[in-house]
Design a protein around this motif. Structure first.
Motif, PDB file in Angstrom:
ATOM      1  N   GLN A 183       0.824  -1.209   0.000  1.00 17.60           N
ATOM      2  CA  GLN A 183       0.000   0.000   0.000  1.00 17.60           C
ATOM      3  C   GLN A 183       0.859   1.260   0.000  1.00 17.60           C
ATOM      4  N   THR A 184       1.947   1.237   0.765  1.00 19.52           N
ATOM      5  CA  THR A 184       2.854   2.386   0.805  1.00 19.52           C
ATOM      6  C   THR A 184       3.469   2.640  -0.562  1.00 19.52           C
ATOM      7  N   ALA A 185       3.915   1.572  -1.212  1.00 12.85           N
ATOM      8  CA  ALA A 185       4.497   1.700  -2.547  1.00 12.85           C
ATOM      9  C   ALA A 185       3.474   2.253  -3.529  1.00 12.85           C
ATOM     10  N   ALA A 186       2.251   1.758  -3.445  1.00 10.22           N
ATOM     11  CA  ALA A 186       1.179   2.206  -4.339  1.00 10.22           C
ATOM     12  C   ALA A 186       0.840   3.673  -4.113  1.00 10.22           C
ATOM     13  N   ASP A 187       0.723   4.079  -2.850  1.00  7.98           N
ATOM     14  CA  ASP A 187       0.376   5.469  -2.539  1.00  7.98           C
ATOM     15  C   ASP A 187       1.401   6.444  -3.102  1.00  7.98           C
ATOM     16  N   LEU A 188       2.675   6.123  -2.928  1.00 13.82           N
ATOM     17  CA  LEU A 188       3.726   7.004  -3.425  1.00 13.82           C
ATOM     18  C   LEU A 188       3.747   7.035  -4.954  1.00 13.82           C
ATOM     19  N   ALA A 189       3.501   5.885  -5.576  1.00  9.89           N
ATOM     20  CA  ALA A 189       3.501   5.810  -7.038  1.00  9.89           C
ATOM     21  C   ALA A 189       2.351   6.620  -7.630  1.00  9.89           C
ATOM     22  N   VAL A 190       1.180   6.544  -6.998  1.00 10.08           N
ATOM     23  CA  VAL A 190       0.019   7.327  -7.464  1.00 10.08           C
ATOM     24  C   VAL A 190       0.316   8.814  -7.327  1.00 10.08           C
ATOM     25  N   GLU A 191       0.935   9.173  -6.206  1.00  7.26           N
ATOM     26  CA  GLU A 191       1.290  10.575  -5.965  1.00  7.26           C
ATOM     27  C   GLU A 191       2.243  11.096  -7.033  1.00  7.26           C
ATOM     28  N   LYS A 192       3.166  10.224  -7.474  1.00  5.63           N
ATOM     29  CA  LYS A 192       4.135  10.611  -8.490  1.00  5.63           C
ATOM     30  C   LYS A 192       3.618  10.401  -9.914  1.00  5.63           C
ATOM     31  N   GLN A 193       2.378   9.890 -10.010  1.00  2.28           N
ATOM     32  CA  GLN A 193       1.698   9.682 -11.300  1.00  2.28           C
ATOM     33  C   GLN A 193       2.414   8.646 -12.174  1.00  2.28           C
ATOM     34  N   TYR A 194       2.870   7.571 -11.532  1.00  2.00           N
ATOM     35  CA  TYR A 194       3.445   6.458 -12.271  1.00  2.00           C
ATOM     36  C   TYR A 194       2.356   5.426 -12.565  1.00  2.00           C
ATOM     37  N   SER A 195       2.536   4.683 -13.629  1.00  2.00           N
ATOM     38  CA  SER A 195       1.582   3.633 -13.984  1.00  2.00           C
ATOM     39  C   SER A 195       1.931   2.315 -13.302  1.00  2.00           C
ATOM     40  N   TYR A 196       3.250   2.088 -13.113  1.00  5.27           N
ATOM     41  CA  TYR A 196       3.714   0.854 -12.483  1.00  5.27           C
ATOM     42  C   TYR A 196       4.652   1.189 -11.326  1.00  5.27           C
ATOM     43  N   VAL A 197       4.581   0.430 -10.248  1.00  2.00           N
ATOM     44  CA  VAL A 197       5.599   0.472  -9.206  1.00  2.00           C
ATOM     45  C   VAL A 197       6.071  -0.962  -8.997  1.00  2.00           C
ATOM     46  N   ILE A 198       7.386  -1.162  -9.120  1.00  3.19           N
ATOM     47  CA  ILE A 198       7.936  -2.519  -9.153  1.00  3.19           C
ATOM     48  C   ILE A 198       9.005  -2.671  -8.070  1.00  3.19           C
ATOM     49  N   CYS A 199       8.799  -3.620  -7.171  1.00  6.64           N
ATOM     50  CA  CYS A 199       9.693  -3.818  -6.033  1.00  6.64           C
ATOM     51  C   CYS A 199      10.146  -5.274  -5.912  1.00  6.64           C
ATOM     52  N   GLY A 200      10.996  -5.496  -4.931  1.00  7.72           N
ATOM     53  CA  GLY A 200      11.410  -6.838  -4.517  1.00  7.72           C
ATOM     54  C   GLY A 200      11.301  -6.863  -2.999  1.00  7.72           C
ATOM     55  N   HIS A 201      12.357  -7.293  -2.333  1.00  5.87           N
ATOM     56  CA  HIS A 201      12.573  -7.183  -0.891  1.00  5.87           C
ATOM     57  C   HIS A 201      11.733  -8.128  -0.025  1.00  5.87           C
ATOM     58  N   ILE A 202      10.418  -8.228  -0.252  1.00  8.13           N
ATOM     59  CA  ILE A 202       9.571  -8.993   0.667  1.00  8.13           C
ATOM     60  C   ILE A 202       9.391 -10.457   0.245  1.00  8.13           C
ATOM     61  N   HIS A 203      10.062 -10.871  -0.839  1.00  6.98           N
ATOM     62  CA  HIS A 203      10.039 -12.277  -1.277  1.00  6.98           C
ATOM     63  C   HIS A 203       8.599 -12.768  -1.535  1.00  6.98           C
TER      64      HIS A 203
END
Length: 284
Positions: A183-203
């Motif tokens: 949710q945190t990743a999504a909120d920041l991505a929407v704020e920055k007006q990105y279409s995709y947010v792509i992460c790793g870290h949590i396996h």
């Protein structure tokens, strides 16, 4: 055998240099594809637990295969994670088509993709790094024990099991952490007006549309999973994202001839051992 063409491949959390790393399986996968771009989204080499006494040949073959993509002119982006954070001092380093970065924003068929490892969202990483490192050692030990158990289960014809996934499933806090991370990743991505947010870290491999907390938009959240338990990667091809999951049945047994050719070709083009020694020095 013809290689499968893919526009973009994203892998993360390989943890080369640890007992839990499934380097052999990853090598088979990398040999089977012909990507136009490869993104290594953090924790590829586990410098936290890097040991000169444990670096199997299969781990070296993975490094060679990645560097082979570089020598073939394929763009390879190495985005740093928490387990390879020591490399952050070298960010913006490039070697031909290889670039070392902390994060990257790509234009993918007219849509902006924000790609980074994701440890910045981990409170433990920010405030109790020693605890996170201790947990990493415990996690690797759990994976090692799990591998022996699975060997025994396979020998008696039983299905394999994952200790860590069962532990995560038992604790509601683990599920809450994953949901909060996404949710945190999504909120920041929407704020920055990105279409995709792509992460790793949590396996935890995932592709899903997430609405922002503020209700002012949504973003496609993607996570590449790992090559310790999930054995997954993200693939983008023909305007479509999918999660690749490794299964033994999908691959034929490899021969050593191709590996030998890779090593000879790379030795002729770059000093792989010298490059790897730089990683080792950072681990000391």
């Amino acid at each position: 055998m013809a290689k499968r063409e893919v526009d973009i491949v994203i892998i993360s959390d390989v943890h080369l240099g640890t007992y839990g790393c499934h380097a052999k399986e990853l090598l088979k996968y990398l040999k089977s594809i012909k990507p136009k771009m490869l993104i290594l989204n953090g924790d590829i080499i586990d410098i936290w637990q890097f040991s000169k006494s444990y670096w199997p040949e299969t781990h070296m073959k993975v490094v060679r295969r990645i560097l082979k993509f570089v020598t073939e002119g394929i763009p390879v982006y190495y985005l740093t994670g928490n387990h390879d954070e020591m490399l952050r001092k070298f960010t913006d380093f490039d070697l031909g088509t290889f670039q070392l970065l902390n994060k990257i924003v790509l234009n993918i068929d007219g849509k902006k993709a924000w790609i980074f490892h994701g440890d910045v969202f981990d409170v433990t990483m920010q405030h109790s790094k020693w605890l996170a490192k201790l947990g990493a050692v415990g996690y690797d030990s759990l994976i090692l024990i799990n591998s022996f158990v699975n060997w025994f289960l396979t020998a008696i014809g039983k299905q394999k099991m994952s200790f860590s996934q069962k532990v995560k499933a038992k604790f509601k806090d683990a599920v809450k952490f994953i949901n909060a991370f996404e949710q945190t990743a999504a909120d920041l991505a929407v704020e920055k007006q990105y279409s995709y947010v792509i992460c790793g870290h949590i396996h935890h491999a995932e592709i899903r549309e997430i609405q922002s907390t503020e209700g002012n938009g949504s973003v496609l959240y993607l996570n590449s999973g790992d090559w310790v338990e999930s054995l997954t990667a993200l693939e983008y091809h023909n305007n479509n994202w999918t999660i690749f999951k490794y299964t033994p049945e999908a691959f034929h047994t490899d021969t050593d001839e191709e590996d030998q050719t890779d090593a000879e070709d790379l030795d002729a083009k770059m000093d792989v051992n010298k490059l790897l020694e730089r990683f080792r020095q950072e681990a000391e």
